[in-house]
Design a protein around this motif. Structure first.
Motif, PDB file in Angstrom:
ATOM      1  N   VAL A   1      43.403  -4.782   6.598  1.00  0.00           N
ATOM      2  CA  VAL A   1      44.029  -5.638   5.803  1.00  0.00           C
ATOM      3  C   VAL A   1      45.614  -5.729   6.053  1.00  0.00           C
ATOM      4  O   VAL A   1      46.136  -4.799   6.500  1.00  0.00           O
ATOM      5  CB  VAL A   1      43.739  -5.233   4.256  1.00  0.00           C
ATOM      6  CG1 VAL A   1      44.554  -3.851   4.114  1.00  0.00           C
ATOM      7  CG2 VAL A   1      44.407  -6.454   3.309  1.00  0.00           C
TER       8      VAL A   1
ATOM      9  N   VAL B   1      44.599 -14.997   2.501  1.00  0.00           N
ATOM     10  CA  VAL B   1      45.984 -15.167   3.243  1.00  0.00           C
ATOM     11  C   VAL B   1      46.998 -15.778   2.389  1.00  0.00           C
ATOM     12  O   VAL B   1      46.616 -17.145   2.062  1.00  0.00           O
ATOM     13  CB  VAL B   1      45.432 -15.984   4.462  1.00  0.00           C
ATOM     14  CG1 VAL B   1      46.971 -16.011   5.511  1.00  0.00           C
ATOM     15  CG2 VAL B   1      44.592 -15.120   5.534  1.00  0.00           C
TER      16      VAL B   1
ATOM     17  N   ALA C   1      42.245  -8.194   0.425  1.00  0.00           N
ATOM     18  CA  ALA C   1      41.132  -8.597   0.633  1.00  0.00           C
ATOM     19  C   ALA C   1      40.278  -7.884  -0.338  1.00  0.00           C
ATOM     20  O   ALA C   1      40.457  -7.160  -1.028  1.00  0.00           O
ATOM     21  CB  ALA C   1      40.720  -7.634   2.043  1.00  0.00           C
TER      22      ALA C   1
ATOM     23  N   GLU D   1      36.202 -10.461   2.126  1.00  0.00           N
ATOM     24  CA  GLU D   1      36.678 -11.697   2.089  1.00  0.00           C
ATOM     25  C   GLU D   1      38.297 -11.752   2.388  1.00  0.00           C
ATOM     26  O   GLU D   1      38.909 -10.905   1.345  1.00  0.00           O
ATOM     27  CB  GLU D   1      36.324 -12.612   0.704  1.00  0.00           C
ATOM     28  CG  GLU D   1      37.179 -14.060   0.543  1.00  0.00           C
ATOM     29  CD  GLU D   1      36.926 -14.936  -0.477  1.00  0.00           C
ATOM     30  OE1 GLU D   1      37.316 -15.686  -0.762  1.00  0.00           O
ATOM     31  OE2 GLU D   1      35.835 -14.428  -1.284  1.00  0.00           O
ATOM     32  N   TYR D   2      38.884 -11.948   3.029  1.00  0.00           N
ATOM     33  CA  TYR D   2      40.140 -11.864   3.490  1.00  0.00           C
ATOM     34  C   TYR D   2      40.854 -13.176   2.619  1.00  0.00           C
ATOM     35  O   TYR D   2      40.779 -14.306   2.720  1.00  0.00           O
ATOM     36  CB  TYR D   2      40.658 -11.796   4.676  1.00  0.00           C
ATOM     37  CG  TYR D   2      40.347 -10.709   5.698  1.00  0.00           C
ATOM     38  CD1 TYR D   2      41.129  -9.571   5.454  1.00  0.00           C
ATOM     39  CD2 TYR D   2      39.216 -10.592   6.536  1.00  0.00           C
ATOM     40  CE1 TYR D   2      41.014  -8.482   6.101  1.00  0.00           C
ATOM     41  CE2 TYR D   2      38.873  -9.373   7.152  1.00  0.00           C
ATOM     42  CZ  TYR D   2      39.628  -8.586   7.035  1.00  0.00           C
ATOM     43  OH  TYR D   2      39.566  -7.133   7.834  1.00  0.00           O
TER      44      TYR D   2
ATOM     45  N   SER E   1      39.221  -7.723  11.989  1.00  0.00           N
ATOM     46  CA  SER E   1      38.002  -6.818  11.772  1.00  0.00           C
ATOM     47  C   SER E   1      37.389  -6.518  13.354  1.00  0.00           C
ATOM     48  O   SER E   1      37.698  -7.314  14.264  1.00  0.00           O
ATOM     49  CB  SER E   1      36.928  -7.504  11.124  1.00  0.00           C
ATOM     50  OG  SER E   1      36.357  -8.595  11.677  1.00  0.00           O
TER      51      SER E   1
ATOM     52  N   ARG F   1      41.263 -18.623   3.500  1.00  0.00           N
ATOM     53  CA  ARG F   1      40.149 -17.397   3.287  1.00  0.00           C
ATOM     54  C   ARG F   1      39.494 -17.192   4.396  1.00  0.00           C
ATOM     55  O   ARG F   1      39.151 -18.179   5.191  1.00  0.00           O
ATOM     56  CB  ARG F   1      39.548 -17.486   2.095  1.00  0.00           C
ATOM     57  CG  ARG F   1      40.099 -17.645   0.663  1.00  0.00           C
ATOM     58  CD  ARG F   1      39.156 -18.276  -0.379  1.00  0.00           C
ATOM     59  NE  ARG F   1      39.794 -18.546  -1.827  1.00  0.00           N
ATOM     60  CZ  ARG F   1      40.045 -17.700  -2.606  1.00  0.00           C
ATOM     61  NH1 ARG F   1      39.480 -16.558  -2.661  1.00  0.00           N
ATOM     62  NH2 ARG F   1      40.831 -18.163  -3.880  1.00  0.00           N
TER      63      ARG F   1
ATOM     64  N   PHE G   1      37.505  -3.027   8.940  1.00  0.00           N
ATOM     65  CA  PHE G   1      38.426  -3.952   8.460  1.00  0.00           C
ATOM     66  C   PHE G   1      39.821  -3.601   8.071  1.00  0.00           C
ATOM     67  O   PHE G   1      39.958  -2.671   7.297  1.00  0.00           O
ATOM     68  CB  PHE G   1      37.635  -4.736   7.261  1.00  0.00           C
ATOM     69  CG  PHE G   1      36.347  -5.067   7.355  1.00  0.00           C
ATOM     70  CD1 PHE G   1      36.014  -6.537   7.697  1.00  0.00           C
ATOM     71  CD2 PHE G   1      34.936  -4.158   7.233  1.00  0.00           C
ATOM     72  CE1 PHE G   1      34.621  -7.018   8.043  1.00  0.00           C
ATOM     73  CE2 PHE G   1      33.661  -4.894   7.674  1.00  0.00           C
ATOM     74  CZ  PHE G   1      33.668  -6.211   7.755  1.00  0.00           C
TER      75      PHE G   1
ATOM     76  N   HIS H   1      45.442  -9.215   9.139  1.00  0.00           N
ATOM     77  CA  HIS H   1      43.979  -9.222   9.049  1.00  0.00           C
ATOM     78  C   HIS H   1      43.204  -9.045  10.315  1.00  0.00           C
ATOM     79  O   HIS H   1      43.608  -9.805  11.228  1.00  0.00           O
ATOM     80  CB  HIS H   1      43.594 -10.243   8.261  1.00  0.00           C
ATOM     81  CG  HIS H   1      44.143 -10.437   6.833  1.00  0.00           C
ATOM     82  ND1 HIS H   1      44.315  -9.359   5.950  1.00  0.00           N
ATOM     83  CD2 HIS H   1      44.378 -11.625   6.166  1.00  0.00           C
ATOM     84  CE1 HIS H   1      44.780  -9.858   4.872  1.00  0.00           C
ATOM     85  NE2 HIS H   1      44.647 -11.109   4.692  1.00  0.00           N
TER      86      HIS H   1
END
Length: 650
Positions: free
Chosen positions: A497, A600, A585, A597-598, A479, A622, A495, A477
């Motif tokens: 993922v 994990v 995501a 919103e990631y 950005s 998150r 972004f 992840h």
């Protein structure tokens, strides 16, 4: 033997057109749910305002025969309000797949669909929807995902999405960014799941070669219940990356041998299998489009620098053209791209790259990459060739033109590889740390910096606001603000993922580096033991703050929040980085913001089977980030449930 004409007829015979219409006569044969007849479930893809592609794989009553039946589409789960019914037929030449292009639907229409074989064997019911009208101001909510190696992990992220959907937090679609399958099968211990090729009489390679090989992989991956249910729950918008064909490929060239191997036959087979198993609408899309359905042709492997090889490469790479534009109301224009079929070869010749690094595509000096990438345009040329390209001239012109034409609030470019600049400030090829800026991965846009700069300057010059790149490939992840730290300045947001299940970036690099450099500071810049003996991802710190600062912290102790605030950052465009992540995501596009919103999941999660009888695994943590409309910038990451090292959750 099946000839080209027979295969073309087979493919066209399993792609059907259907138009919405009311009221049908009931069928005399009683139906029964028969999931064994539909072992890969059902799926939908590429919704438009008035249409969608529906898909299944329907096995025949007798092995080797044909299967016939019909598709039903309704606006209610009980199928009392049928709006589409269409006869379908399939056979072994299409691996029993069926794809139906349905038109004549209403914008924003919720759909239920199922397939019924003539003997009444019925598929699971799928759910989907059409896109809203182009002027609809409704918000858009979707997930984006990539990299789902079947052997290295379980699909807990899909299960979580399905559980979340049951709780009322629904999605409009799932954007899949490449590596749906992995063409190689690993024979090693410590994997999460077993996978094998069907038995053959002779020796075989570890990677897919034939059409049957690629089909076997799609069938196996789609045997996973959570992937299957996700495809049956939401429409998928899909692109490919390299593993749908061959790792680190360019055009129809395989790079298992760093020098490259022409593989036009494999590319043709890979394209056909993708078209059979991925419900994508290519030919027939409205507007200025580049995409085109699969067209089979006879090709033979031959070197690309020969006339016959160049012609076969052109035929193979253009046999299926996937770049396309899909609109989702007033809020979102999606530009789905292809970063493999039309790109030029990697910039630095492999023999030179292996003098500079332990890998032909990793940890290579930025200045040398730029010089080779520039080709004849370099101030001091080392290569007699044009400037490198990721997209090819035709796709790039289409993308620029389409972005400029768009009046949607947000313009989302779906890329299979990141555009972000991600470098280290050292190399270690001679078993000692040498300070020089190196590109971490030249298989992404860091290997094609001239085209990246050209594109970002175009976005700026044309005043195209709210461009967002969504991407995968790197198995982490992160950005970034695209253009920051480059010669163009901030231009867009990106972004990336992590993989659904593919071994994450930190663990891949840590494994390779520790095998080559087991002692000293070099491996510690990637990982070091934590208080409980666990491996801590110091790679995050090395990327964000550089090797010297990280080496100092390794000696004095992990940095606190104040130290991180005052320390000078490298890779200034990066806003968030978690190289030890798996997951998915979520995105939400509104009139004034684009939220990501990631989710994990951990390596330990990947090794745990996702049995239905056991509770679903929730994300370990998150991260939330917001992009304001009108400005290429991002909010500081908000961490929920903990922060990745070396960040703090405060």
């Amino acid at each position: 033997m099946i000839n080209r004409r027979t295969l073309l007829l087979a493919l066209s015979a399993t792609t059907f057109a259907a138009t919405a219409r009311p009221a049908f006569a009931a069928h005399a044969v009683p139906s029964r749910l028969a999931p064994d007849v539909y072992p890969q479930g059902v799926a939908s893809g590429d919704p438009t305002e008035d249409g969608i592609v529906l898909w299944t794989r329907m096995l025949p009553p007798e092995a080797g025969g044909t299967a016939s039946g019909h598709l039903e589409v309704a606006t209610d789960a009980g199928f009392a309000s049928l709006i589409v019914e269409r006869a379908v037929e399939t056979g072994p030449d299409a691996d029993y797949t069926v794809r139906v292009v349905v038109d004549g639907l209403q914008p924003g229409q919720r759909l239920y669909y199922r397939f019924l074989r003539d003997d009444g064997a019925m598929s699971p019911t799928g759910m989907s929807r059409t896109a809203p009208a182009a002027d609809s101001a409704e918000d858009v909510q979707f997930a984006f995902a990539s990299c789902q190696n079947f052997q290295t992990g379980h699909y807990h992220a899909y299960r979580h999405l399905l559980t979340r959907g049951e709780d009322g937090a629904d999605l409009d679609f799932v954007l899949f960014l490449g590596d749906f399958i992995y063409e190689q099968i690993f024979a090693m211990s410590g994997l999460a799941r077993d996978l094998a090729w069907p038995e053959t009489d002779g020796a075989r390679t570890d990677h897919a070669v034939t059409l049957d090989d690629y089909r076997h992989l799609y069938r196996t991956y789609l045997s996973d219940p959570w992937l299957q249910r996700a495809r049956g729950r939401w429409p998928f918008l899909s692109i490919w990356d390299d593993h749908e064909f061959s790792n680190n490929s360019w055009q129809s060239v395989s790079t298992y041998d760093p020098a490259g191997t022409p593989a036009q036959e494999r590319k043709m087979a890979a394209n056909q299998a993708w078209f059979e198993y991925i419900p994508a609408r290519l030919s027939g899309l409205a507007g200025d489009q580049f995409a085109r359905d699969f067209e089979l042709a006879d090709v033979a492997n031959a070197a690309l620098d020969t006339p016959e090889g160049a012609a076969a490469n052109e035929t193979a790479t253009h046999s299926l053209v996937i770049p396309r534009r899909l609109r989702w109301g007033a809020r979102l224009d999606l530009f789905l791209t292809d970063s493999r079929s039309f790109r030029s070869e990697h910039p630095i010749p492999p023999e030179r790259a292996l003098e500079l690094s332990f890998h032909p595509h990793a940890i290579l000096p930025v200045e040398e990459v730029a010089r080779w990438d520039a080709g004849r345009a370099a101030a001091d040329p080392v290569a007699d060739r044009p400037v490198g390209t990721m997209w090819g001239d035709t796709q790039k012109a289409w993308l620029k033109r389409s972005l400029k034409q768009s009046d949607a609030t947000w313009k989302v470019c779906a890329l299979s590889v990141p555009m972000s600049s991600m470098t280290l400030d050292y190399t270690f090829v001679r078993h000692e740390i040498e300070p020089v800026e190196t590109a971490m991965n030249i298989d992404a846009f860091d290997g094609y910096p001239a085209e990246r700069l050209e594109f970002l300057r175009y976005v700026q010059a044309e005043n195209i606001e709210n461009v967002v790149s969504l991407t995968g490939d790197h198995h982490m992840h992160f950005s970034s603000v695209l253009g920051e730290g480059l010669d163009c300045g901030p231009s867009a947001n990106e972004f990336a993922v992590a993989g659904i299940s593919s071994t994450n970036y930190f663990r891949v690099f840590d494994l390779h580096v520790r095998r080559l450099y087991p002692d000293g500071m070099i491996p510690r810049l990637f990982s070091d033991a934590g208080p409980g003996g666990e491996r801590v991802a110091w790679l995050n710190s090395t990327i964000l703050y550089g090797h010297a600062r990280t080496a100092g912290w390794l000696e004095t102790g992990a940095p606190d929040a104040e130290a991180l605030t005052t320390a000078e950052r490298r890779n200034t465009g990066l806003r968030y980085l978690d190289s030890d992540a798996y997951g998915i995501a979520l995105a939400r596009a509104t009139a004034d913001r684009f939220d990501v919103e990631y989710l994990v999941f951990t390596h330990e999660d990947m090794m745990r089977p996702a049995h239905e009888a056991e509770p679903a695994i929730a994300p370990a943590r998150r991260t939330r980030i917001t992009v304001p409309s009108g400005r290429p910038e991002q909010s500081a990451p908000e961490f929920i449930g903990g922060a990745p090292f070396p960040y703090t959750a405060d």
